[in-house]
Design a protein around this motif. Structure first.
Motif, short mmCIF file in Angstrom:
data_model
loop_
_atom_site.label_atom_id
_atom_site.label_comp_id
_atom_site.label_asym_id
_atom_site.label_seq_id
_atom_site.Cartn_x
_atom_site.Cartn_y
_atom_site.Cartn_z
N VAL A 93 -22.47 -5.12 28.75
CA VAL A 93 -21.49 -5.07 27.43
C VAL A 93 -20.81 -6.92 27.17
CG1 VAL A 93 -20.25 -4.59 25.42
CG2 VAL A 93 -21.93 -2.39 26.96
N CYS A 94 -21.16 -7.34 26.49
CA CYS A 94 -20.78 -9.02 26.70
C CYS A 94 -19.95 -8.87 24.73
CB CYS A 94 -22.02 -9.87 27.34
SG CYS A 94 -22.44 -9.32 28.11
N HIS A 95 -18.70 -8.89 25.12
CA HIS A 95 -17.96 -8.74 24.35
C HIS A 95 -18.05 -10.42 23.22
CE1 HIS A 95 -17.16 -5.00 23.69
NE2 HIS A 95 -16.91 -4.68 25.58
N SER A 96 -17.63 -10.42 22.38
CA SER A 96 -17.16 -12.08 21.96
C SER A 96 -16.18 -12.32 22.95
CB SER A 96 -16.60 -11.32 19.88
OG SER A 96 -15.15 -11.35 20.22
N LYS A 97 -16.02 -13.73 22.47
CA LYS A 97 -15.30 -14.52 23.12
C LYS A 97 -13.90 -14.04 22.99
CE LYS A 97 -13.77 -19.74 24.15
NZ LYS A 97 -13.95 -20.95 23.37
N GLU A 98 -13.02 -14.08 21.11
CA GLU A 98 -11.31 -13.58 21.78
C GLU A 98 -11.83 -12.49 22.76
OE1 GLU A 98 -10.29 -13.22 17.14
OE2 GLU A 98 -8.97 -13.29 17.78
N TYR A 154 -30.58 4.47 29.90
CA TYR A 154 -29.74 3.30 29.30
C TYR A 154 -29.42 4.01 27.59
CZ TYR A 154 -28.27 -1.23 28.55
OH TYR A 154 -27.34 -2.36 28.23
N ASN A 155 -29.85 3.73 26.58
CA ASN A 155 -29.53 3.84 25.17
C ASN A 155 -28.83 4.83 25.33
OD1 ASN A 155 -30.97 1.28 24.94
ND2 ASN A 155 -32.43 2.10 24.38
N GLN A 156 -28.73 6.07 25.20
CA GLN A 156 -28.14 7.22 25.70
C GLN A 156 -26.39 6.75 25.70
OE1 GLN A 156 -30.28 10.61 27.11
NE2 GLN A 156 -31.47 10.79 25.24
N CYS A 157 -25.99 5.99 26.98
CA CYS A 157 -24.95 5.53 27.54
C CYS A 157 -24.35 4.67 26.83
CB CYS A 157 -24.85 4.87 29.25
SG CYS A 157 -25.90 6.38 29.93
N ALA A 163 -20.73 3.47 22.52
CA ALA A 163 -20.00 3.32 20.83
C ALA A 163 -19.63 4.59 20.12
CB ALA A 163 -21.66 2.59 20.35
N GLU A 164 -20.26 5.49 20.63
CA GLU A 164 -19.97 6.89 19.73
C GLU A 164 -17.54 6.96 19.99
OE1 GLU A 164 -21.87 10.33 20.31
OE2 GLU A 164 -23.60 8.99 19.06
N LEU A 165 -18.07 7.04 21.54
CA LEU A 165 -16.86 7.49 22.01
C LEU A 165 -15.05 5.67 21.34
CD1 LEU A 165 -14.26 8.27 23.49
CD2 LEU A 165 -15.40 6.62 25.07
N ASP A 210 -18.97 -2.56 18.23
CA ASP A 210 -20.02 -3.20 17.86
C ASP A 210 -21.00 -4.20 18.23
OD1 ASP A 210 -19.41 -2.67 14.88
OD2 ASP A 210 -18.94 -4.52 14.27
N THR A 211 -20.71 -4.58 19.24
CA THR A 211 -20.95 -5.59 20.73
C THR A 211 -21.61 -4.44 21.38
OG1 THR A 211 -19.13 -6.01 21.54
CG2 THR A 211 -19.71 -7.86 20.27
N THR A 212 -21.21 -2.88 21.45
CA THR A 212 -21.38 -2.33 23.00
C THR A 212 -23.09 -1.46 22.27
OG1 THR A 212 -19.35 -1.72 22.66
CG2 THR A 212 -21.51 0.10 23.69
N LEU A 213 -22.69 -1.70 20.54
CA LEU A 213 -24.07 -1.19 19.73
C LEU A 213 -25.49 -1.97 20.29
CD1 LEU A 213 -23.03 0.46 16.84
CD2 LEU A 213 -24.53 1.50 18.39
N GLY A 214 -24.46 -3.19 19.75
CA GLY A 214 -25.30 -4.76 20.41
C GLY A 214 -26.40 -4.67 21.80
N ARG A 215 -26.18 -3.65 22.03
CA ARG A 215 -27.24 -3.91 24.10
C ARG A 215 -27.72 -2.83 24.09
NH1 ARG A 215 -27.31 -8.15 25.60
NH2 ARG A 215 -26.56 -7.89 28.03
N ILE A 216 -28.03 -2.29 22.80
CA ILE A 216 -29.22 -0.91 22.65
C ILE A 216 -30.90 -1.83 22.96
CG2 ILE A 216 -30.40 0.54 21.30
CD1 ILE A 216 -27.93 1.45 20.36
N ILE A 217 -31.43 -1.31 23.76
CA ILE A 217 -32.46 -1.89 24.57
C ILE A 217 -33.71 -1.52 23.10
CG2 ILE A 217 -34.61 -1.88 26.09
CD1 ILE A 217 -32.67 -1.99 27.97
N ASP A 218 -34.94 -2.38 22.14
CA ASP A 218 -35.11 -2.29 21.47
C ASP A 218 -36.90 -1.58 22.13
OD1 ASP A 218 -37.45 -2.01 19.51
OD2 ASP A 218 -36.81 -3.82 18.83
#
Length: 399
Positions: free
Chosen positions: A275-280, A325-328, A333-335, A388-396
């Motif tokens: 999980v890679c977050h925004s620069k800030e 992986y996606n469930q993790c 993200a739910e947490l 949001d960046t956490t959710l963005g790592r879900i694999i399509d």
């Protein structure tokens, strides 16, 4: 490519595989992480020797002394030399800044009422407390139980890395399932905050003591406004200058207040899951690592330097691994979403009560802190960003 090139390439691959097979498994023990307690200190020291009794008497009586305005009788406004020097020296030895951090307040500030009883909130107590009564105690102990719920996930993290290093898709699948369950249990533990922490008390009293030198500002400056001292804390807009540590520095020193962002658990899980977050957000989170015990920081770096779990799963083509992986990621993200709801209740509701004069006898922190987290972030922007960046790592699955 000639025969010698092929032979050389095959030799390199075989050497690499042999190195992986011989390399020791990724272990928690190297980083002083307990198999039973995770990042929690397994048996915190409850008191110091007689030599330190003046300190311990103040520590044990802090809530009463602060509420009765007696603390100034025992402690000067500038952090005096006889406190500042040993505090800074001990902090340097521990590799921590000389200020209250997550590891102080939570990881090493607990004891069992019945030593043989379970690690449950009814059998737990804090070693040192601050104003806030049962709500402060509940805040510390619920946070502790969130850390405890993460222990199976920490062990699963190590198992997952080992399953990638010495490839075993079956072991990796089991590790991911255990990680997902552990994160869900962390959310379940966090729900207890509603049962044990009053929002008004959290907003008006507890947050002050998690906002750096705001403690000094609110309590002591009213009693002695003529004192030639400088008050403040890094990230605390109400007190922007810094605290003078007498005998340590002639200039005020600045440190951030305690924050959940100082919990090693979330950093480690982010690193494992890629999980890679925004620069800030990343800048803030990396700064919070300076407030962790050195062995915990080293653990995060070790996870970061391990082979990419996400890339391994993508290259495996395994639908089962991808789903696990996606469930993790989704559960993490739910947490974080649930944490946002907690913040809304304990900060925004408290701020609204303060604005309407609904805090009763509680004074509440200054308005500048109303929408900021205790570590200094603009709380909702930060929390929503990391969610949001956490959710963005879900694999399509179609990728």
């Amino acid at each position: 490519m000639d025969t010698s090139d092929v032979t050389s390439t095959v030799g390199d691959l075989e050497a690499q595989n042999m190195k992986l097979k011989k390399s020791p498994p990724f272990s928690l023990e190297r980083f002083h992480i307990s198999e039973d307690y995770g990042f929690l200190l397994p048996d915190p020291l409850k008191e110091l020797s007689d030599y330190y009794m003046p300190w311990m008497e103040i520590a044990y009586n802090l809530p009463v002394m602060i509420e009765s305005h007696q603390l100034r009788v025992r402690v000067d406004v500038v952090l005096p030399r006889n406190l500042a020097l040993p505090l800074v020296e001990v902090s340097r030895t521990l590799g921590l800044p000389p200020i209250l951090v997550h590891s102080d307040l939570v990881l090493a500030n607990w004891k069992k009422k019945d030593p043989d009883g379970p690690l449950e909130i009814r059998n737990l107590d804090t070693i040192v407390s601050l104003p806030g009564g049962e709500s402060l105690k509940g805040f510390i102990l619920v946070t502790l139980l969130v850390e405890k719920a993460a222990v199976p996930g920490i062990k699963a993290l190590a198992q997952a890395i080992n399953a990638v290093l010495q490839p075993s898709d079956d072991d990796l699948l089991q590790a991911l399932k255990q990680l997902k369950t552990s994160i869900a249990e962390m959310t379940k533990a966090l729900r207890q905050m509603h049962d044990y922490v009053d929002p008004a008390i959290f907003y008006a009293a507890i947050r002050i003591f998690l906002s750096g030198n705001q403690t000094v500002r609110e309590i002591w400056n009213k009693e002695d406004s003529k004192r030639n001292s400088k008050f403040s804390w890094k990230d605390n807009p109400a007190i922007p200058e810094g605290l003078i540590y007498e005998g340590v520095s002639e200039e005020p020193l600045k440190y951030s207040g305690g924050s959940a962002a100082q919990s090693t658990v979330f950093h480690a899980f982010d690193e494992l899951l890629g999980v890679c977050h925004s620069k800030e957000s990343t800048t803030f989170l990396h700064r919070m690592r300076e407030y962790m015990p050195p062995s915990h920081r080293a653990f995060i770096e070790e996870v970061h330097s391990a082979p990419s779990l996400r890339e391994y799963i993508l290259s495996s083509g395994s639908c089962l691994l991808c789903e696990a992986y996606n469930q993790c990621v989704a559960t993490l993200a739910e947490l974080r979403s649930y944490h946002i709801s907690i913040v809304a209740k304990y900060i925004l509701t408290g701020a609204a009560k303060a604005k309407d004069g609904g805090l009763g006898h509680l004074p509440g922190p200054p308005q500048a802190l109303a929408e900021r987290g205790t570590g200094g972030t603009t709380v909702f922007c930060f929390l929503r960003s990391v969610r949001d960046t956490t959710l963005g790592r879900i694999i399509d699955p179609s990728d």
